[in-house]
Scaffold this active site. Structure first.
Site, PDB file in Angstrom:
ATOM      1  N   HIS A  17       0.869  -1.189   0.000  1.00  0.00           N
ATOM      2  CA  HIS A  17       0.000   0.000   0.000  1.00  0.00           C
ATOM      3  C   HIS A  17       0.900   1.232   0.000  1.00  0.00           C
ATOM      4  CE1 HIS A  17      -3.877   2.026   1.696  1.00  0.00           C
ATOM      5  NE2 HIS A  17      -3.108   2.935   1.105  1.00  0.00           N
ATOM      6  N   HIS A  19       1.335   4.894  -2.339  1.00  0.00           N
ATOM      7  CA  HIS A  19       0.998   5.790  -3.454  1.00  0.00           C
ATOM      8  C   HIS A  19       2.307   6.417  -3.915  1.00  0.00           C
ATOM      9  CE1 HIS A  19      -3.347   5.624  -2.383  1.00  0.00           C
ATOM     10  NE2 HIS A  19      -2.846   5.408  -1.178  1.00  0.00           N
ATOM     11  N   GLU A 200     -11.286   3.402   5.870  1.00  0.00           N
ATOM     12  CA  GLU A 200     -10.240   4.298   6.392  1.00  0.00           C
ATOM     13  C   GLU A 200     -10.953   5.390   7.197  1.00  0.00           C
ATOM     14  OE1 GLU A 200      -8.074   6.551   3.422  1.00  0.00           O
ATOM     15  OE2 GLU A 200      -6.444   7.050   4.801  1.00  0.00           O
ATOM     16  N   ASP A 278       1.813   3.832   2.919  1.00  0.00           N
ATOM     17  CA  ASP A 278       0.807   4.728   2.319  1.00  0.00           C
ATOM     18  C   ASP A 278       1.442   5.898   1.563  1.00  0.00           C
ATOM     19  OD1 ASP A 278      -1.789   5.328   1.647  1.00  0.00           O
ATOM     20  OD2 ASP A 278      -2.439   5.922   3.642  1.00  0.00           O
ATOM     21  N   ASP A 279       1.785   6.968   2.258  1.00  0.00           N
ATOM     22  CA  ASP A 279       2.393   8.160   1.639  1.00  0.00           C
ATOM     23  C   ASP A 279       3.585   8.576   2.497  1.00  0.00           C
ATOM     24  OD1 ASP A 279       0.202   8.934  -0.468  1.00  0.00           O
ATOM     25  OD2 ASP A 279      -0.894   8.544   1.392  1.00  0.00           O
TER      26      ASP A 279
END
Ligand code: HPA
Ligand code: ZN
Length: 336
Positions: A17, A19, A200, A278-279
């Site tokens: 996961h 981005h 989320e 994630d980020d």
């Protein structure tokens, strides 16, 4: 803890996961802005980092879409992806499945092939030079309508060999998975695997929709599933993988105290949880920092950490033979 940290650092891991636009570090943002003559509302890298305090998902997304505006050329997308790959290589991530947001680029005049060619070329180099295997997952922006997602899917068809699956991201509340029923059905017909961000910020009903309507193969986040016992039991009995992102949950205020992070309950309830970043440029850490955060706050044991890493390899979109090869890298590490 220092011992456990060293164990985490050395442990082979998969990331599921991530981005790629969320791995844009402020330093690269500044250098690309300068090169491409784009003005940023920040004077220094420190100012950018100070601005990364978010009250919720939308608050983050506003800055995230602004940041990706510096990406203009194929080489920019290559540099972004290469920077991420070298970083995770230093953290012993050996397989990664990367999201990209084509609509975040095509909507500002960057062509689909500029985006995918840059990312893909870096992934080929990542395999050849760093030994990192990877897949790409194309996400649809859920705040836009389904017809835009359908157009994006059409644009992607010539690049089918470079894209393993489709996903759903951006503003969750008010944009349930059912809004994208047709485009996911079409994508599945074309042979793509499917994932979706759900639970989320959104309610358990969104997770049910992702499972029943989008027919997802893996669930992104899924935290709020725990509010519904039927759903929790179903996720456990079907061994549905959840891509959990601890620092993201903390930074977006879904979890105000890491000691209350739902990962502990997920593991106790036999959910197939994995750890992801994630980020990472926005949320303060890559894979290892995410592992450290939960290991410390939830007092995880070495066995818990091994379970999380194994879950990660098992939840990849690799075939059985490739999964066995990834697991054996972990076996070798544990024998040392
Ligand atoms: N949630 C939803 N959409 C996103 C995220 C996220 O954490 N990161 C980038 N797009
Ligand atoms: Zn995400």
């Amino acid at each position: 803890m220092t011992q456990l940290r060293a164990f985490i650092e050395g442990m082979p891991k998969a990331e599921l996961h991530l981005h790629i636009e969320g791995s844009l570090e402020p330093e690269l943002m500044f250098s690309l802005a300068q090169k491409n003559n784009i003005s940023l509302p920040f004077k220094t890298v420190e100012e950018v980092r100070d601005a990364y305090q978010f009250s919720d998902l939308q608050d983050f997304l506003d800055i995230y879409y602004q940041g990706m505006g510096v990406l203009q050329t194929e080489q920019d997308f290559y540099d972004l992806t290469w920077a991420y790959l070298t970083k995770i290589h230093s953290q012993n991530v050996i397989h990664t499945e990367i999201f990209f947001d084509p609509q975040g680029h095509t909507d500002r005049g960057i062509s689909f092939d500029t985006v995918i060619n840059g990312i893909h070329r870096a992934l080929v180099d990542g395999s050849e030079k760093l030994g990192i295997s990877s897949y790409l997952i194309m996400c649809f922006l859920r705040h836009l309508d389904e017809s835009a997602a359908l157009e994006t899917l059409e644009q992607a068809l010539p690049y089918k060999d470079k894209i393993k699956g489709v996903g759903l991201d951006s503003s969750e509340l008010g944009h349930p998975p059912s809004k994208f029923a047709h485009v996911f059905a079409r994508a599945k017909q074309e042979g793509f695997l499917a994932v979706a961000h759900a639970g989320e910020e959104g309610p358990p009903e969104y997770v049910f929709e992702a499972l029943d309507i989008l027919k997802i193969d893996r669930l992104d986040h899924g935290n709020r599933s725990l509010e519904n016992d039927t759903l929790t039991q179903r996720l456990a009995s079907t061994k549905m993988a959840l891509t959990v992102c601890p620092l993201s949950n903390y930074k977006l205020a879904g979890v105000t105290d890491m000691r209350q992070h739902p990962l502990r309950e997920m593991l106790d309830k036999n959910l197939n949880a994995t750890i992801n970043s994630d980020d990472p440029a926005y949320f303060g850490g890559y894979m290892n920092e995410n592992y450290f955060a939960v290991a410390e706050a939830l007092d995880l044991s070495k066995d818990d950490l091994i379970t999380l890493a194994r879950n990660g390899f098992n939840a990849t979109f690799c075939n059985l033979q490739e999964k066995a090869a990834l697991q054996s890298r972990l076996d070798d590490y544990l024998k040392q």
